[in-house]
Scaffold this active site. Sequence first.
Site, mmCIF file in Angstrom:
data_model
loop_
_atom_site.group_PDB
_atom_site.id
_atom_site.type_symbol
_atom_site.label_atom_id
_atom_site.label_comp_id
_atom_site.label_asym_id
_atom_site.label_seq_id
_atom_site.Cartn_x
_atom_site.Cartn_y
_atom_site.Cartn_z
ATOM 1 N N MET A 1 8.733 12.451 -21.559
ATOM 2 C CA MET A 1 9.036 13.700 -20.833
ATOM 3 C C MET A 1 10.118 14.471 -21.571
ATOM 4 S SD MET A 1 9.304 12.208 -16.992
ATOM 5 C CE MET A 1 8.009 11.205 -16.268
ATOM 6 N N MET B 1 4.129 14.269 -21.745
ATOM 7 C CA MET B 1 4.481 15.352 -20.825
ATOM 8 C C MET B 1 5.514 16.221 -21.533
ATOM 9 S SD MET B 1 4.594 13.067 -17.373
ATOM 10 C CE MET B 1 4.817 11.554 -18.286
ATOM 11 N N HIS C 1 1.663 1.758 -20.381
ATOM 12 C CA HIS C 1 1.660 3.216 -20.232
ATOM 13 C C HIS C 1 3.070 3.726 -20.518
ATOM 14 C CE1 HIS C 1 0.047 6.974 -18.499
ATOM 15 N NE2 HIS C 1 1.250 7.128 -17.971
ATOM 16 N N ASP D 1 5.501 6.944 -20.681
ATOM 17 C CA ASP D 1 5.683 8.307 -20.184
ATOM 18 C C ASP D 1 6.769 9.026 -20.968
ATOM 19 O OD1 ASP D 1 3.857 8.550 -17.915
ATOM 20 O OD2 ASP D 1 5.036 6.922 -17.037
ATOM 21 N N HIS E 1 1.627 8.945 -22.808
ATOM 22 C CA HIS E 1 1.360 10.101 -21.940
ATOM 23 C C HIS E 1 2.398 11.157 -22.270
ATOM 24 C CE1 HIS E 1 1.232 11.610 -17.454
ATOM 25 N NE2 HIS E 1 0.824 12.522 -18.316
ATOM 26 N N ASP F 1 -2.770 8.183 -12.218
ATOM 27 C CA ASP F 1 -1.345 8.005 -12.509
ATOM 28 C C ASP F 1 -0.493 8.639 -11.415
ATOM 29 O OD1 ASP F 1 1.091 7.684 -13.724
ATOM 30 O OD2 ASP F 1 0.665 8.965 -15.448
ATOM 31 N N GLY F 2 0.256 7.776 -10.712
ATOM 32 C CA GLY F 2 1.204 8.258 -9.720
ATOM 33 C C GLY F 2 0.951 7.693 -8.340
ATOM 34 N N GLY F 3 1.931 6.955 -7.831
ATOM 35 C CA GLY F 3 1.832 6.434 -6.468
ATOM 36 C C GLY F 3 0.783 5.347 -6.288
ATOM 37 N N GLY G 1 3.949 2.217 -11.962
ATOM 38 C CA GLY G 1 5.320 2.048 -12.434
ATOM 39 C C GLY G 1 6.158 1.308 -11.428
ATOM 40 N N SER G 2 6.602 2.033 -10.382
ATOM 41 C CA SER G 2 7.523 1.390 -9.438
ATOM 42 C C SER G 2 6.884 0.238 -8.677
ATOM 43 C CB SER G 2 8.126 2.422 -8.480
ATOM 44 O OG SER G 2 7.253 3.457 -8.219
ATOM 45 N N PHE H 1 8.260 12.353 -12.368
ATOM 46 C CA PHE H 1 9.091 11.302 -11.767
ATOM 47 C C PHE H 1 8.222 10.126 -11.330
ATOM 48 C CE2 PHE H 1 10.985 15.424 -11.001
ATOM 49 C CZ PHE H 1 12.274 15.247 -11.498
ATOM 50 N N GLY H 2 8.787 8.943 -11.433
ATOM 51 C CA GLY H 2 8.159 7.782 -10.841
ATOM 52 C C GLY H 2 8.500 7.730 -9.355
ATOM 53 N N GLY H 3 7.831 6.851 -8.641
ATOM 54 C CA GLY H 3 8.183 6.592 -7.251
ATOM 55 C C GLY H 3 7.778 7.663 -6.252
ATOM 56 N N SER I 1 3.508 1.341 -16.117
ATOM 57 C CA SER I 1 4.312 2.410 -16.713
ATOM 58 C C SER I 1 5.745 1.927 -16.847
ATOM 59 C CB SER I 1 4.289 3.657 -15.837
ATOM 60 O OG SER I 1 5.385 4.481 -16.178
ATOM 61 N N MET J 1 -3.863 13.046 -12.625
ATOM 62 C CA MET J 1 -2.537 12.852 -12.030
ATOM 63 C C MET J 1 -2.693 12.807 -10.503
ATOM 64 S SD MET J 1 -0.506 12.482 -14.552
ATOM 65 C CE MET J 1 0.883 12.190 -13.465
HETATM 66 C C1 DX5 Z 1 4.735 10.496 -13.567
HETATM 67 C C2 DX5 Z 1 4.333 9.525 -14.666
HETATM 68 C C3 DX5 Z 1 3.867 8.237 -14.145
HETATM 69 C C4 DX5 Z 1 4.906 7.450 -13.411
HETATM 70 C C5 DX5 Z 1 4.199 6.700 -12.322
HETATM 71 O O1 DX5 Z 1 5.054 11.704 -14.138
HETATM 72 O O2 DX5 Z 1 3.309 10.069 -15.466
HETATM 73 O O3 DX5 Z 1 3.252 7.436 -15.149
HETATM 74 O O4 DX5 Z 1 5.607 6.549 -14.234
HETATM 75 O O5 DX5 Z 1 5.146 6.104 -11.544
HETATM 76 P P1 DX5 Z 1 4.833 5.464 -10.113
HETATM 77 O O6 DX5 Z 1 3.790 4.414 -10.346
HETATM 78 O O7 DX5 Z 1 6.148 4.939 -9.702
HETATM 79 O O8 DX5 Z 1 4.315 6.579 -9.250
HETATM 80 ZN ZN ZN Z 2 2.145 8.715 -16.869
#
Ligand code: DX5
Ligand code: ZN
Length: 222
Positions: free
Chosen positions: A40, A71, A36, A38, A69, A178-180, A200-201, A146-148, A11, A140
């Site tokens: 928003m 959002m 990916h 994102d 994606h 997706d996420g963490g 992502g992170s 948010f990432g991270g 991401s 999800m």
């Molecule tokens: C969250 C996004 C994710 C995000 C994941 O709303 O949809 O794609 O970038 O980030 P990490 O991998 O840092 O949780």
């Molecule tokens: Zn995403």
Amino acid sequence: MAIVKALLAPSILAADFTTLGDQISQAEAAGANRIHIDVMDGQFVPNISFGIPVIQSIRKATKLCFETHLMINTPDNLLDAFAHAGSDSLIVHAENTPHLHRTIQHIKGLGKKAGVALNPATPLVVLEEILPKLDLVLIMTVNPGFGGQKFLPETLDKIRRLSAIIKQKNLAIEIEVDGGIDAQTAPLVVTAGAGVLVAGSAIFGDKGGIDFATKKILSSIV
Ligand code: DX5
Ligand code: ZN
């Protein structure tokens, strides 16, 4: 060579935007399978990221599949624009897309792959009637925006149940998470049935660099 059990979709939300094209190329060279993206809007989720001009611009950096994606509220109004910007698949959220059947038809009519994302609190049953028309379901594993954030382990059972439904109905639908996701959580979601992992992170925020981080995740799921 060891067989990696899932595809990896970095991401770019967590990337350094001053060198975005180069960061994407590094992830691709390290073995990433998709990118990916994102998007928003500050309405559906409490954060704003980037949109169509960024996708158009990075389209030049790679031939990897772009999954976008969305959002955003009223995604139907912007599906054509996101498709033409260079997306290969478009993922909408079930929570804010009341005419999901029409939306999926619209995406398919654009010649793109169609995915639906479900927030952690949204039950699988909302997909019951539309499932055979989907290419992908995005589970999800954090609340979007948010990432991270920390992976929510209670989503593992949802992944398992979706995987069982897809197998039982003999459908060819990808389960993406997706996420963490990192080298610790990746094996858990893959064992539960996920076939595509967004990270992502864990990729763009690792001090060891993108190559090291990408390979670390991929080697956790061989
Ligand atoms: C969250 C996004 C994710 C995000 C994941 O709303 O949809 O794609 O970038 O980030 P990490 O991998 O840092 O949780
Ligand atoms: Zn995403």
